[in-house]
Design an enzyme around this catalytic site. Structure first.
Site, short mmCIF file in Angstrom:
data_model
loop_
_atom_site.label_atom_id
_atom_site.label_comp_id
_atom_site.label_asym_id
_atom_site.label_seq_id
_atom_site.Cartn_x
_atom_site.Cartn_y
_atom_site.Cartn_z
N ASP A 158 0.82 -1.21 0.00
CA ASP A 158 0.00 0.00 0.00
C ASP A 158 0.85 1.26 0.00
O ASP A 158 2.07 1.22 0.14
CB ASP A 158 -0.93 0.00 1.22
CG ASP A 158 -0.25 -0.48 2.49
OD1 ASP A 158 0.95 -0.20 2.66
OD2 ASP A 158 -0.92 -1.12 3.32
N ASN B 293 -7.44 -3.14 14.44
CA ASN B 293 -8.81 -3.44 14.02
C ASN B 293 -8.87 -4.63 13.07
O ASN B 293 -9.91 -4.92 12.49
CB ASN B 293 -9.47 -2.22 13.38
CG ASN B 293 -8.75 -1.77 12.11
OD1 ASN B 293 -7.79 -2.40 11.67
ND2 ASN B 293 -9.22 -0.68 11.52
N HIS C 239 -7.04 -5.04 10.26
CA HIS C 239 -6.77 -4.81 8.83
C HIS C 239 -5.45 -5.43 8.41
O HIS C 239 -4.50 -5.53 9.19
CB HIS C 239 -6.82 -3.31 8.47
CG HIS C 239 -5.67 -2.49 8.95
ND1 HIS C 239 -5.83 -1.34 9.70
CD2 HIS C 239 -4.33 -2.59 8.76
CE1 HIS C 239 -4.66 -0.80 9.95
NE2 HIS C 239 -3.73 -1.55 9.38
N GLU D 198 -9.58 -2.17 5.52
CA GLU D 198 -10.24 -1.93 6.78
C GLU D 198 -11.45 -2.86 6.94
O GLU D 198 -11.91 -3.47 5.98
CB GLU D 198 -10.70 -0.46 6.84
CG GLU D 198 -9.57 0.55 6.65
CD GLU D 198 -8.67 0.70 7.87
OE1 GLU D 198 -8.59 -0.24 8.69
OE2 GLU D 198 -8.03 1.75 7.99
#
Length: 251
Positions: free
Chosen positions: A67, A136, A138, A143
């Site tokens: 990313d 979380n 990811h 996400e």
């Protein structure tokens, strides 16, 4: 799935580096999927040391990063291009033509995403994908609730991710709110995956990723479906796991 639990971050980094080094020894022209953030830094340092000792060679290696933030110049110290160059690429003999990082400043992010997928396919696919994991759940910047069938795409970052990444910026207001990321489907096409986790703040999400329901609400849970995935973690990240049970199930 295989679980490797070690005592601390340094041991985790060495284990991960050994897996990557073994891949390069077996296949010198390997295609590596690479991650950024604090967790893989120790792995990169160990790989540089292994390279300097003459045990591995990066001349034929191709890399694809997971990313990149949108709207940051490559020269920005918080860009992942800068991170990869400063922490890894400039210390090894990799061919700059074989480095691939999504262009978060592309005028047409959709077109950039399609081109990134084309390059991955043209390379023969990713042999070994390195992942971290967010609090979380990811992986990459996928996400919670992003569909599993997503390929490389632009994502809007969750508040949790922005807060977690704000430690690298002068202010939380400076953290980009969007990024371009490999999708879950892209990641799952990798032939082998290693996921690194360190620290007690990752314990809850690691438990969910290994034992929980497979759901986009916890993106890393999809790794339960991959045929060749290795979790490499320190004992704090593994603190909610039943290690004796894991020995019976996975080791």
């Amino acid at each position: 799935m295989r679980i490797i639990c070690v005592d601390n971050y340094d041991q985790m980094s060495k284990k991960a580096a050994n897996i990557v080094a073994s891949q390069l020894i077996l296949k010198p022209d390997s295609v590596l999927g690479l991650a950024t953030g604090a967790t893989p830094l120790g792995m990169y340092k160990q790989l540089i040391k292994t390279y300097e000792e003459g045990h591995i060679d990066f001349e034929e290696v191709t890399t694809f990063n997971l990313d990149e933030y949108c709207d940051l110049n490559k020269e920005d110290e918080q860009s992942y291009y800068y991170y990869m160059y400063e922490n890894f690429f400039k210390h090894i003999n990799i061919n700059i033509k074989n480095l691939n990082i999504p262009n978060g400043r592309a005028m047409d992010i959709h077109k950039e995403s399609l081109e990134y997928e084309r390059k991955i396919r043209k390379s023969g696919g990713i042999d070994l994908q390195v992942l971290g994991i967010g609090r979380n759940g990811h992986i990459g910047f996928n996400e919670p609730d992003i569909k599993f069938e997503a390929l490389t795409h632009m994502v809007k970052l969750d508040e949790q991710t922005i807060e977690d990444n704000s430690r690298f910026f002068d202010s939380i207001k400076d953290v980009p709110t969007k990024a371009i990321s490999m999708g879950i489907k892209t990641i799952m096409h990798a032939k082998k995956i290693i996921l690194l986790a360190s620290g007690k703040e990752k314990a809850e999400v690691i438990y969910g990723a290994i034992y929980g329901k497979i759901t986009p609400e916890l993106p890393a849970s999809v790794l339960q479906l991959h045929p060749d995935v290795v979790f490499v973690m320190d004992k704090e990240a593994a603190s909610k796991l039943d290690l004796e049970k894991l020995k019976e199930e996975y080791l």
